[in-house]
Motif scaffolding. Structure first.
Motif, PDB file in Angstrom:
ATOM      1  N   ALA A   1      35.901  58.252  43.882  1.00 45.95           N
ATOM      2  CA  ALA A   1      34.626  58.339  43.018  1.00 45.95           C
ATOM      3  C   ALA A   1      34.672  57.122  42.268  1.00 45.95           C
ATOM      4  N   HIS A   2      35.564  56.095  42.252  1.00 45.84           N
ATOM      5  CA  HIS A   2      35.592  54.976  41.520  1.00 45.84           C
ATOM      6  C   HIS A   2      35.376  53.591  42.450  1.00 45.84           C
ATOM      7  N   ARG A   3      34.447  52.825  42.038  1.00 48.02           N
ATOM      8  CA  ARG A   3      34.318  51.581  42.770  1.00 48.02           C
ATOM      9  C   ARG A   3      35.435  50.637  43.220  1.00 48.02           C
ATOM     10  N   SER A   4      35.450  49.947  44.252  1.00 52.27           N
ATOM     11  CA  SER A   4      36.386  49.143  44.555  1.00 52.27           C
ATOM     12  C   SER A   4      36.414  47.670  43.550  1.00 52.27           C
ATOM     13  N   GLU A   5      37.218  47.189  43.248  1.00 50.11           N
ATOM     14  CA  GLU A   5      37.265  45.926  42.501  1.00 50.11           C
ATOM     15  C   GLU A   5      38.054  44.775  43.514  1.00 50.11           C
ATOM     16  N   THR A   6      37.780  43.528  43.022  1.00 50.81           N
ATOM     17  CA  THR A   6      38.416  42.353  44.069  1.00 50.81           C
ATOM     18  C   THR A   6      39.389  41.835  43.037  1.00 50.81           C
ATOM     19  N   LEU A   7      40.559  41.524  43.425  1.00 53.24           N
ATOM     20  CA  LEU A   7      41.390  40.662  42.594  1.00 53.24           C
ATOM     21  C   LEU A   7      41.734  39.700  43.390  1.00 53.24           C
ATOM     22  N   SER A   8      41.646  38.213  43.006  1.00 56.70           N
ATOM     23  CA  SER A   8      41.978  37.165  43.603  1.00 56.70           C
ATOM     24  C   SER A   8      43.434  36.803  43.914  1.00 56.70           C
ATOM     25  N   ALA A   9      43.774  36.171  44.915  1.00 57.12           N
ATOM     26  CA  ALA A   9      45.205  35.856  44.951  1.00 57.12           C
ATOM     27  C   ALA A   9      45.681  34.813  44.060  1.00 57.12           C
ATOM     28  N   GLY A  10      46.573  35.039  43.570  1.00 57.18           N
ATOM     29  CA  GLY A  10      47.259  34.111  42.203  1.00 57.18           C
ATOM     30  C   GLY A  10      46.911  34.667  41.008  1.00 57.18           C
ATOM     31  N   ARG A  11      46.130  35.612  40.773  1.00 59.56           N
ATOM     32  CA  ARG A  11      45.734  36.290  39.625  1.00 59.56           C
ATOM     33  C   ARG A  11      46.607  37.449  39.109  1.00 59.56           C
ATOM     34  N   ALA A  12      46.757  37.590  37.989  1.00 63.96           N
ATOM     35  CA  ALA A  12      47.550  38.726  37.552  1.00 63.96           C
ATOM     36  C   ALA A  12      46.614  39.812  37.016  1.00 63.96           C
ATOM     37  N   LEU A  13      47.001  41.041  37.528  1.00 58.85           N
ATOM     38  CA  LEU A  13      46.021  42.243  37.125  1.00 58.85           C
ATOM     39  C   LEU A  13      46.386  42.592  35.610  1.00 58.85           C
ATOM     40  N   PHE A  14      47.606  42.605  35.430  1.00 57.78           N
ATOM     41  CA  PHE A  14      48.161  42.763  33.914  1.00 57.78           C
ATOM     42  C   PHE A  14      49.336  42.106  33.839  1.00 57.78           C
ATOM     43  N   VAL A  15      49.826  41.622  32.619  1.00 53.41           N
ATOM     44  CA  VAL A  15      50.922  40.716  32.367  1.00 53.41           C
ATOM     45  C   VAL A  15      52.112  41.923  31.405  1.00 53.41           C
ATOM     46  N   GLU A  16      53.285  41.798  31.767  1.00 53.82           N
ATOM     47  CA  GLU A  16      54.257  42.466  31.122  1.00 53.82           C
ATOM     48  C   GLU A  16      54.123  42.366  29.453  1.00 53.82           C
ATOM     49  N   GLY A  17      53.832  43.417  28.773  1.00 49.92           N
ATOM     50  CA  GLY A  17      53.764  43.416  27.464  1.00 49.92           C
ATOM     51  C   GLY A  17      52.350  43.655  26.946  1.00 49.92           C
ATOM     52  N   ASP A  18      51.414  43.643  27.879  1.00 52.29           N
ATOM     53  CA  ASP A  18      49.967  43.977  27.828  1.00 52.29           C
ATOM     54  C   ASP A  18      49.758  45.353  27.418  1.00 52.29           C
TER      55      ASP A  18
END
Length: 270
Positions: free
Chosen positions: A70-87
């Protein structure tokens, strides 16, 4: 107003080494450190797909995939961080396509890749609302996300499937890490190929193909080896006709039982 930040991975040039050990043209690989730089709103580099869903949409067959449908797809570009350790964050993500590296940066700046997430992998890597590892896109990815608070509103079978996947997540990473600690370089490379082939295509057989979308540097950071050792190990497997190469990113398994033996596994391992 405080400017939002976006994450990006700095890149540097390196030389690609193929199965024969020869150096090829320069390619881009990721640096070991992740920096936050001012950028447009959208801190994770995600672009929401605002196009309307297709009239006839494929319905996922498993409860796990249905939980995200039920949730829309999202695009994450190559070389990007979805999240970082400690976030801060506890959203649950489904990787529809692409490749994610789950990594940790040591104090000396060296990157350790704990695991790779491949298609239809579910991950969160959070404890008490804090991310335990960095999720880095090694190529363009398509993802869907579910907020953890939404689990209580899902049908029982879907909620149980998501919770079961999250319960397995830390144990799977720990088991894989401990396994690599007790293998030499050739065993580790063979084990990596067997495991990746199984995750992508199911049990391996003669002629099975494994696509290595990660770089040799990424494999080295996962196995705790140098990139030269990884290239020499792949070259030995090819010279011994255990595997063959169909381009720089595709491996053909010629002798699955021998590959399992070199990985320290029995012939019945799936």
């Amino acid at each position: 107003m405080t400017a939002r930040c976006s994450m990006r991975l700095e890149e540097r040039s390196a030389r690609h080494i193929d199965f024969t050990g020869r150096e090829d043209r320069p390619v881009q690989i990721h640096l070991r450190d992740i920096k936050r730089t001012p950028g447009p709103p959208n801190p994770a580099g995600l672009d929401h797909d605002m196009s309307p869903p297709p009239r006839l949409q494929q319905v996922p067959t498993s409860p796990l995939l249905s939980a995200f449908s039920a949730h829309r797809s999202e695009t994450l570009s190559a070389g990007r961080a979805l999240f970082v350790e400690g976030d801060s964050g506890s959203d649950i993500h489904l990787l529809e396509s692409g490749l994610i590296a789950l990594s940790h940066i040591q104090p000396n700046g060296k990157r350790m890749i704990a695991s790779f997430v491949v298609g239809n992998g579910v991950f969160s890597l959070s404890h008490d609302g804090m991310r335990l590892l960095t999720a880095e896109a090694l190529q363009e990815c398509r993802l869907r996300r579910v907020h953890r608070v939404e689990l209580s509103h899902l049908p029982a079978d879907q909620a149980e499937a998501v919770k079961a996947a999250l319960d397995r997540e830390p144990w799977d990473i720990q088991a894989e890490t401990l396994m690599h600690l007790h293998k030499d370089a050739d065993e580790g490379i063979s084990y990596f190929l067997v495991r990746l082939a199984g995750r992508l295509n199911g049990p391996i057989s003669r002629g099975s193909r494994v696509r290595l979308d990660m770089s040799r540097v990424d494999i080295a950071d996962h196995l705790g080896l140098t990139v030269e050792t990884v290239c020499r190990g792949l070259k030995r497997l090819r010279s011994d006709r255990v595997i063959d190469a169909a381009g720089p990113h595709n491996v053909i398994i010629l002798e699955p039982d021998q590959l399992k033996r070199r990985a320290g596994l029995g012939p019945d391992f799936d």
